[in-house]
Design a protein around this motif. Structure first.
Motif, PDB file in Angstrom:
ATOM      1  N   GLU A 158       7.522  41.516  -4.426  1.00 32.80           N
ATOM      2  CA  GLU A 158       7.328  40.344  -3.738  1.00 32.80           C
ATOM      3  C   GLU A 158       6.720  40.362  -2.557  1.00 32.80           C
ATOM      4  OE1 GLU A 158      10.644  36.858  -2.075  1.00 32.80           O
ATOM      5  OE2 GLU A 158      11.250  39.123  -2.260  1.00 32.80           O
ATOM      6  N   HIS A 159       5.569  39.854  -2.219  1.00 30.33           N
ATOM      7  CA  HIS A 159       4.909  39.737  -0.901  1.00 30.33           C
ATOM      8  C   HIS A 159       5.174  38.552  -0.404  1.00 30.33           C
ATOM      9  CE1 HIS A 159       2.856  43.204  -2.460  1.00 30.33           C
ATOM     10  NE2 HIS A 159       2.603  42.674  -3.557  1.00 30.33           N
ATOM     11  N   LYS A 160       5.407  38.549   1.160  1.00 29.84           N
ATOM     12  CA  LYS A 160       5.789  37.530   2.023  1.00 29.84           C
ATOM     13  C   LYS A 160       4.189  37.121   2.427  1.00 29.84           C
ATOM     14  CE  LYS A 160      10.267  37.793   1.814  1.00 29.84           C
ATOM     15  NZ  LYS A 160      11.140  36.720   1.118  1.00 29.84           N
ATOM     16  N   ILE A 161       3.964  35.874   1.972  1.00 29.25           N
ATOM     17  CA  ILE A 161       2.512  35.377   2.459  1.00 29.25           C
ATOM     18  C   ILE A 161       2.690  34.472   3.468  1.00 29.25           C
ATOM     19  CG2 ILE A 161       0.610  33.863   1.629  1.00 29.25           C
ATOM     20  CD1 ILE A 161       1.101  35.133  -1.371  1.00 29.25           C
ATOM     21  N   ALA A 215      -7.455  31.319  -4.070  1.00 29.89           N
ATOM     22  CA  ALA A 215      -6.694  29.832  -3.934  1.00 29.89           C
ATOM     23  C   ALA A 215      -6.121  29.685  -2.475  1.00 29.89           C
ATOM     24  CB  ALA A 215      -5.891  29.932  -5.043  1.00 29.89           C
ATOM     25  N   PRO A 216      -5.970  28.455  -2.193  1.00 30.63           N
ATOM     26  CA  PRO A 216      -5.322  28.478  -0.771  1.00 30.63           C
ATOM     27  C   PRO A 216      -4.018  29.020  -0.847  1.00 30.63           C
ATOM     28  CG  PRO A 216      -6.320  26.378  -1.648  1.00 30.63           C
ATOM     29  CD  PRO A 216      -6.435  27.337  -2.707  1.00 30.63           C
ATOM     30  N   ASP A 217      -3.245  29.174  -1.781  1.00 24.89           N
ATOM     31  CA  ASP A 217      -1.800  29.702  -1.740  1.00 24.89           C
ATOM     32  C   ASP A 217      -1.999  31.399  -2.125  1.00 24.89           C
ATOM     33  OD1 ASP A 217      -2.664  29.697  -4.399  1.00 24.89           O
ATOM     34  OD2 ASP A 217      -0.711  29.155  -5.127  1.00 24.89           O
ATOM     35  N   ASP A 218      -3.040  31.839  -2.077  1.00 23.47           N
ATOM     36  CA  ASP A 218      -3.087  33.317  -2.144  1.00 23.47           C
ATOM     37  C   ASP A 218      -3.038  33.789  -0.731  1.00 23.47           C
ATOM     38  OD1 ASP A 218      -3.292  33.656  -5.062  1.00 23.47           O
ATOM     39  OD2 ASP A 218      -5.114  33.049  -4.760  1.00 23.47           O
ATOM     40  N   SER A 219      -2.888  35.302  -0.471  1.00 23.34           N
ATOM     41  CA  SER A 219      -3.001  35.823   0.965  1.00 23.34           C
ATOM     42  C   SER A 219      -4.314  35.642   1.389  1.00 23.34           C
ATOM     43  CB  SER A 219      -2.334  37.094   0.850  1.00 23.34           C
ATOM     44  OG  SER A 219      -2.694  37.697   2.097  1.00 23.34           O
TER      45      SER A 219
END
Length: 387
Positions: free
Chosen positions: A128-131, A306-310
């Motif tokens: 899990e990565h907090k973006i 994509a915009p929702d990637d980090s």
């Protein structure tokens, strides 16, 4: 090499050229940049009135594809499946608790079963990565960067002329930027060989007695005495940051003498970016280090950011998942994790055998003196360290 190892997969592509062509098709010369939001689409199509906007929304709505008998779609977070598995405690019968081994087992660990994790998701542990893309440190532009998914598999011993029924087991999966160099991925790959060289310590009882059970935490797995290389398509990419010796020379000379393999090129790893590679998606490639430790790697996905990637370049290479391989338990007590490997011992049925420190000392030493002939080596397992 592809004449020897034939496999059905995609064509050989140059990543930079392929995605430059792809972006040109998405973004005509009359458009300054690719649309990223709904407002950008409206501006591009010159939609201003409310009626035209409603017509656009209706035309692209996913409801147009809906059917009465469609299966409901649920959002699944793969990390949450493992973080909150909904474990169910099992009640142990009173008769079973009369056994000392059962009481000891209960004291060491609670007996639980995972009841709601699909088996195919239980193979891997998703990180899990907090973006937070609202941070000022975000320096990447969506649809302008290339993301590449690289899978690294655990090494295994292959003997020529002998078949193997073991399939390659995934060790780690990374997401890298096309602009990053190969060395940046290499420094992130975990392998237990980094804790070597492994020497026989059976005659050093004090070293075994005082040995730490946990492996040392190291963020950089690349040692100064470790020469490594990637073999991708027909090119060796050497890591010559610490040494200028080319250990692939003999391999390339052998390949040049084979008509069915052909000559190979050689380049420096730190001067090559991922977007400059020629790859086949899904085709197995090679990563070799520590003299003879070989890992299969493969490029499984190539896409635009994509915009929702980090959107922070410092987050990459991004470790996305690791193998959920269970720990290797001691083969004597079956409770504690094994931290030593014992070889050439007549006291065991198997060779090698994996033992914890307590069982190794109680089984092979009397008053600190070695009993019998055997070899003992440190063992750190194959589970990647997640920092």
């Amino acid at each position: 090499m592809e004449n020897i190892y034939r496999i059905k997969c995609g064509e050989l592509i140059n990543i930079r050229a392929k995605f430059t062509e792809f972006k040109n098709e998405l973004c005509p010369t009359s458009v300054a940049h690719l649309p990223q939001t709904y407002e950008d689409v409206k501006e591009l199509l010159d939609i201003r009135s409310g009626a035209e906007e409603e017509l656009l929304e209706d035309s692209i709505s996913l409801n147009n594809l809906a059917q009465p008998d469609d299966i409901p779609i649920f959002d699944v977070n793969l990390h949450d499946l493992h973080a909150k598995p909904g474990q169910k405690s099992i009640e142990i019968p009173k008769k079973a608790m009369r056994l000392r081994c059962m009481r000891h087992r209960v004291e060491e660990n609670s007996v639980r079963y995972h009841t709601n994790i699909p088996r195919k998701y239980n193979r891997y542990r998703y990180i899990e990565h907090k973006i937070d893309n609202t941070d000022e440190s975000c320096d990447l532009v969506p649809l302008e960067e290339i993301l590449i998914t690289v899978r690294v598999y655990e090494p295994f011993v292959y003997k020529r002329g002998e078949g193997t029924a073991r399939k390659p087991r995934l060790s780690q999966e990374f997401v890298v930027l096309g602009r990053q160099e190969l060395t940046e991925l290499r420094d992130k790959i975990y392998c237990h060989c980094q804790f070597g060289p492994f020497k026989d310590i059976s005659n050093d009882f004090e070293s075994i007695k005082n040995q730490e059970t946990e492996p040392p935490e190291e963020t950089n797995t690349n040692r100064e005495d470790d020469f490594g290389f990637f073999f991708i398509a027909d090119t060796f990419y050497n890591d010559d940051r610490t040494t200028k010796t080319d250990y692939t020379k003999e391999i390339r000379e052998w390949m040049s003498r084979r008509d069915d393999i052909g000559p190979a090129q050689v380049k420096s790893m730190q001067n090559v970016k991922f977007e400059d590679l020629n790859v086949r998606v899904g085709y197995p490639q090679l990563y070799r280090h520590y003299v003879n430790c070989e890992h299969i790697i493969s490029f499984t996905d190539i896409r635009l950011l994509a915009p929702d990637d980090s959107l922070k370049s410092t987050d990459y290479p991004l470790l996305r998942c690791v193998s959920s391989s269970k720990m290797t338990l001691c083969q004597v007590c079956g409770i504690i994790e094994a931290t030593f490997t014992v070889k050439k011992s007549n006291a065991h049925i198997q060779d090698p055998v994996f033992l914890c420190r307590n069982c190794l000392i109680s089984f092979h030493y009397i008053d600190g003196k070695k009993v019998g002939n055997f070899q003992a080596f440190r063992y750190y397992g194959n589970r990647p360290i997640i920092h």
